[in-house]
Write an enzyme that holds these catalytic residues in place. Structure first.
Site, short mmCIF file in Angstrom:
data_model
loop_
_atom_site.label_atom_id
_atom_site.label_comp_id
_atom_site.label_asym_id
_atom_site.label_seq_id
_atom_site.Cartn_x
_atom_site.Cartn_y
_atom_site.Cartn_z
N TYR A 1 -14.02 1.91 -3.09
CA TYR A 1 -12.63 2.49 -2.13
C TYR A 1 -12.78 1.32 -1.07
CZ TYR A 1 -10.95 6.52 -4.57
OH TYR A 1 -10.89 7.26 -5.37
N ARG B 1 -10.26 -1.86 -2.32
CA ARG B 1 -9.03 -1.49 -2.63
C ARG B 1 -8.50 -1.17 -1.09
NH1 ARG B 1 -10.46 -0.99 -6.68
NH2 ARG B 1 -9.38 -2.61 -7.22
N ASN C 1 0.99 7.94 -2.05
CA ASN C 1 0.00 6.71 -2.47
C ASN C 1 -0.96 6.37 -0.87
OD1 ASN C 1 1.37 5.51 -4.18
ND2 ASN C 1 3.09 4.23 -2.59
N ASP D 1 -2.07 4.70 0.33
CA ASP D 1 -1.58 2.72 0.56
C ASP D 1 -0.74 3.21 3.24
OD1 ASP D 1 0.46 2.66 1.36
OD2 ASP D 1 0.66 1.86 -1.32
N HIS E 1 -1.61 12.44 -1.15
CA HIS E 1 -3.80 11.51 -1.48
C HIS E 1 -4.47 11.64 -1.01
CE1 HIS E 1 -2.00 12.26 -5.57
NE2 HIS E 1 -1.19 13.52 -5.49
N GLY F 1 9.03 4.66 -8.24
CA GLY F 1 7.73 4.60 -8.33
C GLY F 1 6.56 5.66 -8.86
N SER G 1 4.52 7.94 -12.34
CA SER G 1 5.10 8.35 -13.30
C SER G 1 5.12 9.95 -13.36
CB SER G 1 4.03 8.00 -14.22
OG SER G 1 2.67 8.70 -13.46
P1 NAD Z 1 1.39 5.92 -11.35
O1 NAD Z 1 0.59 3.97 -11.90
O2 NAD Z 1 1.20 6.99 -12.46
O3 NAD Z 1 2.79 5.51 -12.11
C1 NAD Z 1 3.90 4.36 -11.38
C2 NAD Z 1 4.89 3.80 -11.63
O4 NAD Z 1 5.32 2.70 -10.85
C3 NAD Z 1 5.29 3.95 -13.30
O5 NAD Z 1 5.56 4.73 -13.96
C4 NAD Z 1 5.98 2.35 -13.24
O6 NAD Z 1 6.33 2.44 -14.11
C5 NAD Z 1 6.43 2.85 -11.82
N1 NAD Z 1 6.35 1.18 -11.19
C6 NAD Z 1 5.70 0.00 -11.38
N2 NAD Z 1 5.67 -1.19 -11.16
C7 NAD Z 1 6.78 -0.47 -10.51
C8 NAD Z 1 8.34 -1.24 -9.43
N3 NAD Z 1 8.15 -2.88 -9.48
N4 NAD Z 1 9.05 -0.57 -9.12
C9 NAD Z 1 9.56 0.50 -9.96
N5 NAD Z 1 8.74 0.95 -10.64
C10 NAD Z 1 7.44 0.32 -10.53
O7 NAD Z 1 1.29 5.81 -9.99
P2 NAD Z 1 1.49 7.67 -10.13
O8 NAD Z 1 2.66 7.92 -9.83
O9 NAD Z 1 1.74 6.71 -8.28
O10 NAD Z 1 0.39 8.33 -10.12
C11 NAD Z 1 -1.10 7.73 -9.56
C12 NAD Z 1 -1.94 8.13 -8.68
O11 NAD Z 1 -2.53 6.48 -8.15
C13 NAD Z 1 -1.37 8.52 -7.75
O12 NAD Z 1 -1.57 9.81 -7.09
C14 NAD Z 1 -1.91 7.56 -6.19
O13 NAD Z 1 -2.98 8.86 -5.33
C15 NAD Z 1 -2.79 6.44 -6.74
N6 NAD Z 1 -2.50 5.98 -5.93
C16 NAD Z 1 -2.05 5.24 -4.97
C17 NAD Z 1 -1.80 3.94 -5.16
C18 NAD Z 1 -1.11 3.67 -3.60
O14 NAD Z 1 -1.97 3.91 -2.18
N7 NAD Z 1 -0.88 2.09 -3.82
C19 NAD Z 1 -1.89 2.48 -6.17
C20 NAD Z 1 -2.54 3.47 -7.04
C21 NAD Z 1 -2.58 4.44 -7.35
#
Ligand code: NAD
Length: 229
Positions: A56, A59, A90, A92, A107, A172, A174
């Site tokens: 973390y 990250r 997210n 972030d 989260h 963005g 899944s």
């Molecule tokens: P996920 O990784 O399961 O899904 C991400 C989705 O975004 C995918 O369906 C993908 O097709 C889509 N995607 C990727 N790039 C894209 C773009 N440029 N434009 C549009 N869509 C795009 O993520 P989730 O559903 O958020 O679940 C995963 C968990 O991971 C979350 O609960 C979160 O807490 C955590 N997470 C957070 C971060 C962050 O804070 N930035 C990063 C990674 C994971």
């Protein structure tokens, strides 16, 4: 009370992908490099806190370097015409840094540390969390993120906002991490519902789908929503 229409935006890791932050499930996603059981469960924290903190800390450094993209910005700008609530999975802080004023982090938020014995949180500014960093009550600090199997935050407030939405825009995600993904079911039948995602393989009923880049599509779609005159 505002008479602007209610817009709720539910976001996931995909909205921050074009800011350079890895998603978890895409190819090259974080889970290809790390096992969820090694870094994102309470058991991992018990067994190897040093590895969890380092994961973390890394990250968090990436988040500090990242900038909000056009999607985060368009959502913030929409406050001129809509009563906007952002519900984000997210950890972030890119929505806040783009200027959004109501953001529910279901989260948690990686820029905060939390006591491991109570709910007190602390702003980390530019610091990492190290083993031996304690809260005032004497317990080791941990990242303020929800690990698998832990309680999520703000679900009641998020569900309430979505239940009053005129527009629900999902970006963005899944929609595979519950209970957050189940929030889409709270939207009124008559609300306008849309999903922007790179892959369109998990589309909830009643959603219009825009397949492609969040940074490209979000400004266009929000611009096209009718404004109250
Ligand atoms: P996920 O990784 O399961 O899904 C991400 C989705 O975004 C995918 O369906 C993908 O097709 C889509 N995607 C990727 N790039 C894209 C773009 N440029 N434009 C549009 N869509 C795009 O993520 P989730 O559903 O958020 O679940 C995963 C968990 O991971 C979350 O609960 C979160 O807490 C955590 N997470 C957070 C971060 C962050 O804070 N930035 C990063 C990674 C994971």
């Amino acid at each position: 009370m505002s008479d602007k229409p209610n817009l709720v935006v539910l976001t996931g890791a995909g909205i921050s992908a074009e800011s350079g932050l890895s998603t978890f499930r895409d190819n090259n996603g974080l889970w290809n490099e790390y096992s969820v059981y090694e870094v994102a469960t309470p058991e991992a924290w018990q067994q190897n806190p040093e590895l969890v903190l380092e994961f973390y800390n890394q990250r968090r450094r990436e988040v500090r370097q990242a900038q909000p993209n056009a999607a985060h910005q368009a959502i913030s700008d929409a406050e001129a015409d809509f009563e906007v609530t952002v519900v984000t999975q997210n950890v972030d802080n890119l929505h806040e840094r783009a200027g959004s004023s109501q953001v529910l982090h279901v989260h948690g938020l990686i820029t905060l540390a939390r006591s491991s014995i109570n709910e007190q949180v602390f702003e980390l500014h530019d610091k990492d969390i190290q083993l031996g960093d304690h809260c005032p009550a004497g317990s080791q600090l941990r990242p303020h993120v929800v690990w698998f199997g832990e309680m999520v935050y703000h679900m009641d407030a998020a569900a309430q906002a979505i239940s009053k939405a005129d527009y629900l825009l999902v970006i963005g995600t899944s929609l595979s991490v519950f209970p957050a993904a189940g929030l889409v079911d709270e939207a009124p039948v008559e609300a306008h519902k849309a999903l922007i995602n790179k892959e369109a393989d998990n589309v909830p009923p009643g959603f219009e789908v825009f397949q492609g880049s969040a940074a490209q599509l979000t400004p266009q779609i929000l611009q096209a929503y009718p404004k109250q005159t």
